[in-house]
Design a protein around this motif. Structure first.
Motif, PDB file in Angstrom:
ATOM      1  N   ALA A   1       0.831  -1.210   0.000  1.00 50.99           N
ATOM      2  CA  ALA A   1       0.000   0.000   0.000  1.00 50.99           C
ATOM      3  C   ALA A   1       0.864   1.257   0.000  1.00 50.99           C
ATOM      4  O   ALA A   1       0.521   2.257  -0.646  1.00 50.99           O
ATOM      5  N   LYS A   2       1.991   1.221   0.690  1.00 49.69           N
ATOM      6  CA  LYS A   2       2.895   2.378   0.712  1.00 49.69           C
ATOM      7  C   LYS A   2       3.503   2.629  -0.659  1.00 49.69           C
ATOM      8  O   LYS A   2       3.699   3.773  -1.068  1.00 49.69           O
ATOM      9  N   THR A   3       3.791   1.531  -1.369  1.00 48.48           N
ATOM     10  CA  THR A   3       4.425   1.691  -2.681  1.00 48.48           C
ATOM     11  C   THR A   3       3.499   2.342  -3.705  1.00 48.48           C
ATOM     12  O   THR A   3       3.982   2.952  -4.670  1.00 48.48           O
ATOM     13  N   VAL A   4       2.189   2.222  -3.498  1.00 45.11           N
ATOM     14  CA  VAL A   4       1.252   2.855  -4.441  1.00 45.11           C
ATOM     15  C   VAL A   4       0.809   4.226  -3.936  1.00 45.11           C
ATOM     16  O   VAL A   4      -0.103   4.834  -4.513  1.00 45.11           O
ATOM     17  N   GLY A   5       1.428   4.693  -2.849  1.00 39.42           N
ATOM     18  CA  GLY A   5       1.187   6.056  -2.383  1.00 39.42           C
ATOM     19  C   GLY A   5       0.075   6.236  -1.377  1.00 39.42           C
ATOM     20  O   GLY A   5      -0.351   7.376  -1.117  1.00 39.42           O
ATOM     21  N   LEU A   6      -0.420   5.161  -0.793  1.00 37.80           N
ATOM     22  CA  LEU A   6      -1.476   5.291   0.213  1.00 37.80           C
ATOM     23  C   LEU A   6      -0.894   5.758   1.546  1.00 37.80           C
ATOM     24  O   LEU A   6       0.193   5.327   1.940  1.00 37.80           O
TER      25      LEU A   6
ATOM     26  N   TYR B   1      -1.093   6.219   5.802  1.00 37.81           N
ATOM     27  CA  TYR B   1      -1.374   5.245   6.858  1.00 37.81           C
ATOM     28  C   TYR B   1      -2.881   5.101   7.065  1.00 37.81           C
ATOM     29  O   TYR B   1      -3.401   3.977   7.189  1.00 37.81           O
ATOM     30  N   GLY B   2      -3.594   6.227   7.092  1.00 37.87           N
ATOM     31  CA  GLY B   2      -5.044   6.178   7.273  1.00 37.87           C
ATOM     32  C   GLY B   2      -5.746   5.467   6.127  1.00 37.87           C
ATOM     33  O   GLY B   2      -6.668   4.675   6.349  1.00 37.87           O
ATOM     34  N   GLN B   3      -5.320   5.738   4.898  1.00 38.68           N
ATOM     35  CA  GLN B   3      -5.917   5.079   3.739  1.00 38.68           C
ATOM     36  C   GLN B   3      -5.617   3.586   3.729  1.00 38.68           C
ATOM     37  O   GLN B   3      -6.469   2.774   3.357  1.00 38.68           O
ATOM     38  N   THR B   4      -4.399   3.233   4.142  1.00 38.12           N
ATOM     39  CA  THR B   4      -4.029   1.816   4.198  1.00 38.12           C
ATOM     40  C   THR B   4      -4.901   1.067   5.190  1.00 38.12           C
ATOM     41  O   THR B   4      -5.390  -0.038   4.904  1.00 38.12           O
ATOM     42  N   MET B   5      -5.111   1.667   6.355  1.00 41.58           N
ATOM     43  CA  MET B   5      -5.959   1.039   7.357  1.00 41.58           C
ATOM     44  C   MET B   5      -7.397   0.931   6.879  1.00 41.58           C
ATOM     45  O   MET B   5      -8.053  -0.112   7.056  1.00 41.58           O
ATOM     46  N   ARG B   6      -7.894   1.987   6.258  1.00 41.61           N
ATOM     47  CA  ARG B   6      -9.307   2.023   5.871  1.00 41.61           C
ATOM     48  C   ARG B   6      -9.621   1.099   4.708  1.00 41.61           C
ATOM     49  O   ARG B   6     -10.647   0.409   4.718  1.00 41.61           O
ATOM     50  N   TYR B   7      -8.759   1.074   3.700  1.00 44.32           N
ATOM     51  CA  TYR B   7      -9.086   0.362   2.468  1.00 44.32           C
ATOM     52  C   TYR B   7      -8.423  -1.014   2.344  1.00 44.32           C
ATOM     53  O   TYR B   7      -8.908  -1.850   1.581  1.00 44.32           O
ATOM     54  N   VAL B   8      -7.349  -1.244   3.085  1.00 44.26           N
ATOM     55  CA  VAL B   8      -6.601  -2.489   2.909  1.00 44.26           C
ATOM     56  C   VAL B   8      -6.654  -3.379   4.150  1.00 44.26           C
ATOM     57  O   VAL B   8      -7.082  -4.542   4.089  1.00 44.26           O
ATOM     58  N   ILE B   9      -6.241  -2.850   5.304  1.00 44.48           N
ATOM     59  CA  ILE B   9      -6.044  -3.667   6.495  1.00 44.48           C
ATOM     60  C   ILE B   9      -7.352  -3.950   7.224  1.00 44.48           C
ATOM     61  O   ILE B   9      -7.696  -5.113   7.480  1.00 44.48           O
ATOM     62  N   LEU B  10      -8.099  -2.897   7.575  1.00 41.52           N
ATOM     63  CA  LEU B  10      -9.297  -3.085   8.392  1.00 41.52           C
ATOM     64  C   LEU B  10     -10.369  -3.963   7.732  1.00 41.52           C
ATOM     65  O   LEU B  10     -10.971  -4.800   8.420  1.00 41.52           O
TER      66      LEU B  10
END
Length: 255
Positions: free
Chosen positions: A157-162, A164-173
């Motif tokens: 997620a970091k490599t595509v520019g997300l 921390y909040g976006q990563t949690m909301r759209y990927v992890i949670l």
């Protein structure tokens, strides 16, 4: 619990009442075929609304607080992580009943000492107590669920520019919620059952109404038997809904 098991419980109580000596049982007090029994049952069932509303609001607050506590608790920074751990260990160490008394009787005094005049009624006192008490356990459920997700997904997620909040909301949670749904459901059932403690501060929920009826009818065995069946039905409905939600989420994930 299977439907056959529920009917077996009802049959057991019925047979016990039929085989008992005269005067031992008093099922007339909750006999729906008599006006008095019907009114007693109606009085007890009217506590369902308060119990459900109390449990739903407390569970929603608990899940929100739990998430806010869990996220800092996974930080690599010790000083950010420490308050989360202190909160969890402190709250988990306090029994529910003393906390309920402190919130209902003590919190208004504390707030008044700092110039905030707030009166807490039984309903909101019970909600605050249940939400805070359960949030420590919910935070640990969130933490275990989030940490079970592969770190590679966070790095991707970091490599595509997300952020921390976006990563949690759209990927992890979204993935973590699927994994922690069963323990979260167990916590909701726990809240439903622990809502019975609200009766000691005057909350008109299921247990409080049963206690009041026992005082007037002097038939604790029969009335508390019906109370147990009320909670049993409520928990069975919640369990059915959770299993349906799990199947739906699994179906959506497989598409």
């Amino acid at each position: 619990m299977p439907r056959k098991t529920l009917w077996a419980i009802v049959l057991l109580f019925t047979l016990a009442g039929c085989s008992a000596a005269p005067g031992t049982w008093g099922w007339y007090v909750i006999d729906p075929t008599t006006p008095a029994g019907y009114n007693n049952i109606r009085f007890l069932l009217n506590g369902f609304g308060a119990t459900i509303l109390l449990s739903v609001i407390a569970a929603a607050l608990s899940m929100t607080i739990g998430l806010l506590v869990a996220l800092p608790g996974m930080s690599s920074n010790r000083w950010i992580r420490l308050p989360s751990r202190v909160y969890i260990e402190f709250i988990r160490a306090i029994p529910l009943l003393p906390m309920l008394f402190w919130v209902f009787y003590g919190l208004p005094v504390v707030l008044k000492s700092i110039g905030i005049n707030v009166s807490i009624d039984a309903f909101w006192g019970a909600i605050i107590t249940l939400a805070i008490s359960d949030s420590a356990f919910t935070a640990e459920i969130y933490r275990s669920g989030i940490q079970s997700i592969s770190k590679g997904q966070t790095e991707a997620a970091k490599t595509v520019g997300l952020t921390y909040g976006q990563t949690m909301r759209y990927v992890i949670l979204p993935q973590a919620i699927r994994r922690i749904l069963p323990p979260l459901a167990n916590q909701f059932i726990y809240i439903v059952k622990m809502s019975a403690f609200a009766s000691v501060i005057g909350m008109q929920e299921l247990t409080r109404r049963a206690n009041e009826l026992v005082v007037t009818e002097y038939r604790p065995l029969e009335i508390y038997t019906l109370l147990i069946l009320e909670y049993l039905v409520l928990v069975l409905v919640i369990s059915f809904f959770v299993r349906w939600l799990e199947r739906k989420m699994e179906a959506d994930e497989s598409r």
